[in-house]
Motif scaffolding. Structure first.
Motif, PDB file in Angstrom:
ATOM      1  N   LEU A  23      -6.189 -14.836   1.999  1.00  0.00           N
ATOM      2  CA  LEU A  23      -6.715 -15.504   3.192  1.00  0.00           C
ATOM      3  C   LEU A  23      -7.805 -16.515   2.827  1.00  0.00           C
ATOM      4  N   GLU A  24      -8.632 -16.134   1.847  1.00  0.00           N
ATOM      5  CA  GLU A  24      -9.665 -17.062   1.367  1.00  0.00           C
ATOM      6  C   GLU A  24      -9.059 -18.401   0.962  1.00  0.00           C
ATOM      7  N   SER A  25      -7.985 -18.328   0.168  1.00  0.00           N
ATOM      8  CA  SER A  25      -7.346 -19.569  -0.289  1.00  0.00           C
ATOM      9  C   SER A  25      -6.700 -20.311   0.873  1.00  0.00           C
ATOM     10  N   ALA A  26      -6.030 -19.572   1.719  1.00  0.00           N
ATOM     11  CA  ALA A  26      -5.249 -20.215   2.781  1.00  0.00           C
ATOM     12  C   ALA A  26      -6.161 -20.913   3.786  1.00  0.00           C
ATOM     13  N   THR A  56       0.868  -1.179   0.000  1.00  0.00           N
ATOM     14  CA  THR A  56       0.000   0.000   0.000  1.00  0.00           C
ATOM     15  C   THR A  56       0.899   1.220   0.000  1.00  0.00           C
ATOM     16  N   SER A  57       0.391   2.329  -0.560  1.00  0.00           N
ATOM     17  CA  SER A  57       1.252   3.512  -0.654  1.00  0.00           C
ATOM     18  C   SER A  57       1.711   3.966   0.735  1.00  0.00           C
ATOM     19  N   GLY A  58       0.840   3.842   1.711  1.00  0.00           N
ATOM     20  CA  GLY A  58       1.171   4.329   3.042  1.00  0.00           C
ATOM     21  C   GLY A  58       0.584   5.700   3.320  1.00  0.00           C
ATOM     22  N   TYR A  59      -0.028   6.322   2.271  1.00  0.00           N
ATOM     23  CA  TYR A  59      -0.556   7.674   2.432  1.00  0.00           C
ATOM     24  C   TYR A  59      -2.059   7.700   2.632  1.00  0.00           C
ATOM     25  N   LEU A  60      -2.735   6.617   2.253  1.00  0.00           N
ATOM     26  CA  LEU A  60      -4.203   6.637   2.252  1.00  0.00           C
ATOM     27  C   LEU A  60      -4.739   5.324   2.814  1.00  0.00           C
ATOM     28  N   VAL A  61      -5.950   5.383   3.360  1.00  0.00           N
ATOM     29  CA  VAL A  61      -6.682   4.171   3.700  1.00  0.00           C
ATOM     30  C   VAL A  61      -6.877   3.383   2.411  1.00  0.00           C
ATOM     31  N   ASP A  62      -6.608   2.080   2.429  1.00  0.00           N
ATOM     32  CA  ASP A  62      -6.471   1.371   1.160  1.00  0.00           C
ATOM     33  C   ASP A  62      -7.322   0.090   1.086  1.00  0.00           C
ATOM     34  N   PRO A  63      -8.594   0.232   0.667  1.00  0.00           N
ATOM     35  CA  PRO A  63      -9.483  -0.945   0.580  1.00  0.00           C
ATOM     36  C   PRO A  63      -9.015  -1.964  -0.466  1.00  0.00           C
ATOM     37  N   LYS A  64      -8.325  -1.507  -1.520  1.00  0.00           N
ATOM     38  CA  LYS A  64      -7.853  -2.447  -2.541  1.00  0.00           C
ATOM     39  C   LYS A  64      -6.803  -3.382  -1.972  1.00  0.00           C
ATOM     40  N   SER A  65      -5.935  -2.832  -1.128  1.00  0.00           N
ATOM     41  CA  SER A  65      -4.912  -3.655  -0.504  1.00  0.00           C
ATOM     42  C   SER A  65      -5.566  -4.650   0.456  1.00  0.00           C
ATOM     43  N   ALA A  66      -6.612  -4.197   1.158  1.00  0.00           N
ATOM     44  CA  ALA A  66      -7.337  -5.091   2.066  1.00  0.00           C
ATOM     45  C   ALA A  66      -7.956  -6.251   1.295  1.00  0.00           C
ATOM     46  N   LYS A  67      -8.477  -5.941   0.090  1.00  0.00           N
ATOM     47  CA  LYS A  67      -9.063  -6.999  -0.744  1.00  0.00           C
ATOM     48  C   LYS A  67      -7.997  -8.019  -1.151  1.00  0.00           C
ATOM     49  N   ALA A  68      -6.819  -7.519  -1.544  1.00  0.00           N
ATOM     50  CA  ALA A  68      -5.737  -8.416  -1.946  1.00  0.00           C
ATOM     51  C   ALA A  68      -5.355  -9.355  -0.804  1.00  0.00           C
ATOM     52  N   VAL A  69      -5.314  -8.812   0.405  1.00  0.00           N
ATOM     53  CA  VAL A  69      -4.987  -9.626   1.575  1.00  0.00           C
ATOM     54  C   VAL A  69      -6.067 -10.679   1.816  1.00  0.00           C
ATOM     55  N   LEU A  70      -7.323 -10.267   1.695  1.00  0.00           N
ATOM     56  CA  LEU A  70      -8.424 -11.207   1.956  1.00  0.00           C
ATOM     57  C   LEU A  70      -8.479 -12.321   0.907  1.00  0.00           C
ATOM     58  N   GLU A  71      -8.130 -11.980  -0.328  1.00  0.00           N
ATOM     59  CA  GLU A  71      -8.140 -13.013  -1.371  1.00  0.00           C
ATOM     60  C   GLU A  71      -7.142 -14.125  -1.037  1.00  0.00           C
ATOM     61  N   GLY A 101      -9.690 -21.263   3.337  1.00  0.00           N
ATOM     62  CA  GLY A 101     -10.767 -21.991   2.674  1.00  0.00           C
ATOM     63  C   GLY A 101     -12.140 -21.440   3.025  1.00  0.00           C
ATOM     64  N   PHE A 102     -12.421 -20.243   2.533  1.00  0.00           N
ATOM     65  CA  PHE A 102     -13.765 -19.681   2.702  1.00  0.00           C
ATOM     66  C   PHE A 102     -13.963 -18.672   1.577  1.00  0.00           C
ATOM     67  N   GLU A 103     -15.193 -18.167   1.463  1.00  0.00           N
ATOM     68  CA  GLU A 103     -15.463 -17.153   0.441  1.00  0.00           C
ATOM     69  C   GLU A 103     -16.200 -15.975   1.046  1.00  0.00           C
ATOM     70  N   VAL A 104     -15.871 -14.801   0.562  1.00  0.00           N
ATOM     71  CA  VAL A 104     -16.545 -13.602   1.055  1.00  0.00           C
ATOM     72  C   VAL A 104     -16.802 -12.692  -0.140  1.00  0.00           C
ATOM     73  N   ASP A 105     -17.914 -11.955  -0.117  1.00  0.00           N
ATOM     74  CA  ASP A 105     -18.242 -11.022  -1.186  1.00  0.00           C
ATOM     75  C   ASP A 105     -17.450  -9.729  -1.007  1.00  0.00           C
ATOM     76  N   PHE A 106     -16.898  -9.176  -2.118  1.00  0.00           N
ATOM     77  CA  PHE A 106     -16.046  -7.986  -1.998  1.00  0.00           C
ATOM     78  C   PHE A 106     -16.721  -6.696  -2.448  1.00  0.00           C
ATOM     79  N   GLU A 107     -18.025  -6.757  -2.762  1.00  0.00           N
ATOM     80  CA  GLU A 107     -18.646  -5.581  -3.368  1.00  0.00           C
ATOM     81  C   GLU A 107     -18.478  -4.309  -2.513  1.00  0.00           C
ATOM     82  N   SER A 108     -18.753  -4.418  -1.237  1.00  0.00           N
ATOM     83  CA  SER A 108     -18.698  -3.199  -0.409  1.00  0.00           C
ATOM     84  C   SER A 108     -17.267  -2.665  -0.309  1.00  0.00           C
ATOM     85  N   LEU A 109     -16.294  -3.573  -0.279  1.00  0.00           N
ATOM     86  CA  LEU A 109     -14.896  -3.139  -0.226  1.00  0.00           C
ATOM     87  C   LEU A 109     -14.502  -2.485  -1.553  1.00  0.00           C
TER      88      LEU A 109
END
Lengths: 250, 250, 250, 250
Positions: free
Chosen positions: A204-207, A187-202, A209-217
Motif C-alpha cells: 500500500l505504501e508503494s501504491a 496468512t495461515s488462517g489460524y492466527l491473528v497475523d501482524p506479519k501479513s498485515a505488514k506485507a499488505v501495508l508495504e 505513496g506514503f511511509e509508515v513505521d512498522f516497529e509496533s507491528l
C-alpha cells in the motif's frame, strides 16, 4: 434511528484522499493494517456509521460505553491524505452487508476518496514463510498498476471469491463507477497475523505513496511467534505430537 | 399491527421517575431484580410493548393467554417513583433489538424517566462468594456518581461488551442524550442467581434512594443453595467427581 | 441499489423464445445443463440480476471481480431462440427467493419467453445406470405434451416437492398465468452429474426443437466416472470396504 | 406479489360460521383434526393464502404443482357452518408468523367467523392411554364454557406457552377483540397421533354442535398402533431393549 445512521464527528478538508478499509476477517489482516495506519500516522476520527444490522451491543472501555459502529478516520501521511475505515464488526446479515457498503460508498463519493483499497487476508491453511500479497480489482487498468508494486494476480484466487464488506466495496463500487481494489496478504488462517498485515501495508505504501513505521507491528508479530513456538514445543513434547497437529494449531 | 405496538394499560402521573430495565439474561440477574421491585413495592402495570420481533407465542396462566410482550410498571417507592421494565423475552433478531430499544426509549422520553438503569449479570465461570457489582455508563459523570455507591468500573470489563436490550439502552440512549448506566452483578453464569440480584438492588437502593425488603429474594437464594449443595454431594459421592465437574455444574 | 437490480448488458430481438433456468441444486444438474447450452450454442449475455439477497460476495477471475449475480443469456439455436438463466447462487433467504423469482418472471414477460423450463435433479440416493427424467408442470396440457418426449410424471415425485428458484418459477409462474415446467434428471445426489444433465438436455431438445453437441458434457461425465472408479477401488482394497460405504461415497 | 396474497377460489355465504385452525405441530394433532373435518363433511375450498414467508417451494401431485399456501375451506356440518384452515407449513420466521396470523384474522373478520378454535397437541413425553384435552382461551367466559365440554384448564399448562400460528390466533385475536380458544390433545410427541386428533374433535363437536364420523381416523389410529406394537416387539427381542428405549421410540 434509520437502518443506517452516520454521525459527523468532525468536518475535515482532505487533498485527493484514497479510501482504505480494514474490518475483521481472515487473520484480522485488514483490521490490523488499517488500525496500524490510524495509530502510527496523524489521524482524526471524522465519521461513525451505526446500523441496526450491526450486533445489538456496546463495547466498554474504562466503564464508558460505545455503541457498535464502524469508524472513518482522516489519516494524514506526509504526501497524501487517506480515509481509513476501522471497526469491530461486519454486518450481521446479507441485506445489512449490502446496505452498509452502500453507505460507505456514499462517504467515498462525498470525499471523492478514490481509489478504494479493501485490505484483507487469504487463508493458505499452513504456516507461511514468504508472505505473498494477492490482489483483485474492478478494472484491468488497476490490475496492471498494482502488479508493478508486487501484488500478484492469479487465475482463480482467492478461490471462493471475496466475501463481506471488502468484496462488496469492489462489487458495488464497480456498479457505481468507483475504482476499487482488494489487497490480501497470505496468512495461515489460524492466527491473528501482524506479519501479513505488514506485507499488505508495504504494498500500500508503494501504491499510494506514503511511509509508515512498522516497529509496533513487528513487536506484535514477535509476540505471536513466541506463542506459536510455545505451542510447537508443547506438541513435540507430547506423545501424540505430529505434523498434522502442527498444521491444525499453527 | 405495526412492528411495535404499545398498549396503554393505565395512565399515571409520576414524580421525577427513573427507568429500570430487567429482561432475561446472564443468571437472570436483571429479571429477578426488576421483578422483585414490582412484587415488593406498590406497583401498577402501565404499558405493554408488543412486537413482531418477539417470539410468535402466548404464555398461559390458569388457562388464559397473554401475547408475548414486555411490561412497563409504575413502581412507587417511599421517596421516589420508578418505571420498571420486565418481560420474558429479548427480541429475536438484530433489527428487532434496535427497534424495541428505540420504542422503550420513546417511553423513557414520554415519562422523562432518567437516568435509565439497565440491570444484568456478568458471568465469572465459577461459584462466587463475594458478589461484586460492575458498572458501565454513557458518561464519566455517571461513572463517578455510581462509584460512590460501590459500583466497580474496570478497564476492560465486561470483556465482550454488553449485548441485547441492556447494551442498546446505553448505546442508543447516548445517541439520544439520555443518561444511562448498566449495573451488573457478578454471577457464575450457570444458575439463576437471586444473590447477585440482591447485590445489584442494594447498589440501586443507594443510587436512586429507596428501600426494599429482601426476604423473598433471600428465600429463593437459600433454595438455590440447597440445589447446589445437593449437586455437590452427589458429585463427591461419585467416582468421577472432581473440581472440574463442580465448576461445570455449579 | 434496490433489493433487486437488473443490469441491461445488451438489447436483443428474439423470435418466440422460451426461458430455461439452471441454477445450482441437486447434483448441479440444472446448472450443468444450462451452462452447456450457453457454451455450445451461439450466445450473448443480455441481463445481469443483482440482489441484496444474494451472498455479499464477488467472484474473481484473472484478478478482476464480478459481483454475485444471476445471468440471462440469449441463446440462438438453429430453429429457435432461448433465454437461458445461469448463476452460482440461490437467494439466501425465503423472502429473497420469492423476490428474485418475481424479478425473473418480469424478464420472462418482457421477452414473452414462454414456456419456462426449470432444469434440475432428483436425488435417488444410489448410483444410477438409467437416467430417468421426471417432470412437474403447472398445467395438465403441458404434462401431456412433455410425456410424449419421454418425461415421466409420477404420483408423488419428487416427494418433498420442488424447492428454490425452480419450484417458485412454477408456483409463482402459475399465479401470473405463465406456463412453466420443471424437468429433473435422476441423480445419486452425491456427485456433480454431467450424465444426468445430458439426459435432461435430450428431453429439452425434443420439447423445444433444437440440437446441441454433447461431446464436452460426455468428457466431463467420463472424468467423473474415473473419480468414482478410483474411490471404489480404494474402498475395495480397504478392510472396511462394503456396499454400504460405496453407496455413501458414490 | 405482496408479502401476503389471498386468492379467492370461491365466494360462499355462510351462516354464523366458526373458524377452526389445524396447521402442522406437535403430533400433527391439529392438522389431522382439521383435515378430517374437510374430508368427512361437505366442504369447498374458498381461499388460498400465499406468503413470501412460506418455504420457497411447490408440492407436486400427479405431476402438477401447487405453490406453498394455507387453505381455507367452507365446511357444512348439519346444523352449523365452519371455516377450516389447513396447510403443510408454518411461517418460516417470526415476522412471517405475525403477518400470516393477521391475514388469517382478516379472513375471520370478513366472514364474522367467531369464535376461533386453534387445534393442536400437548406433548407428554410418554405413551398415553387416556387422552386428556387441555385448553387455553383469551377470556374467562370462554374458559368456563369449554370446561363444560370436558376441556381441562390447568395452572401452568402448556408449560412453554403456545407457539406458532395457534398461539398467535389467540394472542393477536385478543388484541382485535376476537374470541379465540386453543384446544390441545395430549400426545406423546413422538408420533403422528390420530387418537389425540379424535379426542380434540369430540370436544369440538360438543362445543360447536355438529357430528362427524370417526371411522377413517380410527383406522389411521389402528395403523399407528400396529407400527408402535412392531417397534415394541423388536425392542423386547433385542438384547438392549428397555423401558428407556421404549419411551424414546414410542
Amino acid at each position: 434511528m434509520d437502518d443506517f445512521d452516520i454521525e459527523h464527528v468532525a468536518e475535515v478538508d482532505l487533498q485527493d484522499p484514497v479510501f482504505v478499509e480494514g474490518l475483521p476477517g481472515v487473520g484480522h489482516v485488514g483490521k490490523l493494517a488499517a488500525e496500524h495506519l490510524v495509530e502510527e500516522l496523524e489521524s482524526e476520527l471524522v465519521r461513525r456509521v451505526y446500523s441496526t444490522h450491526f450486533p445489538p451491543q456496546v463495547s466498554v472501555e474504562d466503564g464508558v460505553t460505545q455503541l457498535a459502529c464502524a469508524e472513518v478516520h482522516a489519516v494524514y501521511a506526509e504526501d497524501t491524505d487517506l480515509l481509513v475505515l476501522t471497526g469491530d464488526h461486519q454486518a450481521q446479515d446479507t441485506v445489512g452487508h449490502y446496505g452498509l457498503t452502500n453507505n460507505l460508498l456514499d462517504i467515498v463519493e462525498t470525499f471523492d476518496a478514490e481509489p478504494v483499497y479493501a485490505l484483507g487476508g487469504v487463508p493458505t491453511g499452513e504456516l507461511i514463510e514468504e508472505y505473498d500479497v494477492i490482489g483483485a480489482t474492478t478494472t484491468e487498468d488497476q490490475r496492471e498498476r498494482l502488479s508493478e508494486f508486487g501484488v500478484e494476480f492469479r487465475d482463480n484466487e482467492p478461490e471462493g471469491g471475496i466475501v463481506g464488506i471488502s468484496g462488496l466495496l469492489l462489487g458495488l463500487g464497480e456498479r457505481r463507477d468507483i475504482e476499487a481494489a482488494c489487497i490480501m496478504g497470505q496468512t495461515s488462517g489460524y492466527l491473528v497475523d501482524p506479519k501479513s498485515a505488514k506485507a499488505v501495508l508495504e504494498v500500500l505504501e508503494s501504491a499510494i505513496g506514503f511511509e509508515v513505521d512498522f516497529e509496533s507491528l513487528e513487536d506484535r508479530a514477535d509476540e505471536m511467534e513466541d506463542v506459536v513456538r510455545k505451542i510447537q514445543e508443547m506438541e513435540q513434547g507430547s506423545p501424540t505430537g505430529s505434523d498434522e497437529d502442527l498444521r491444525y494449531i499453527g
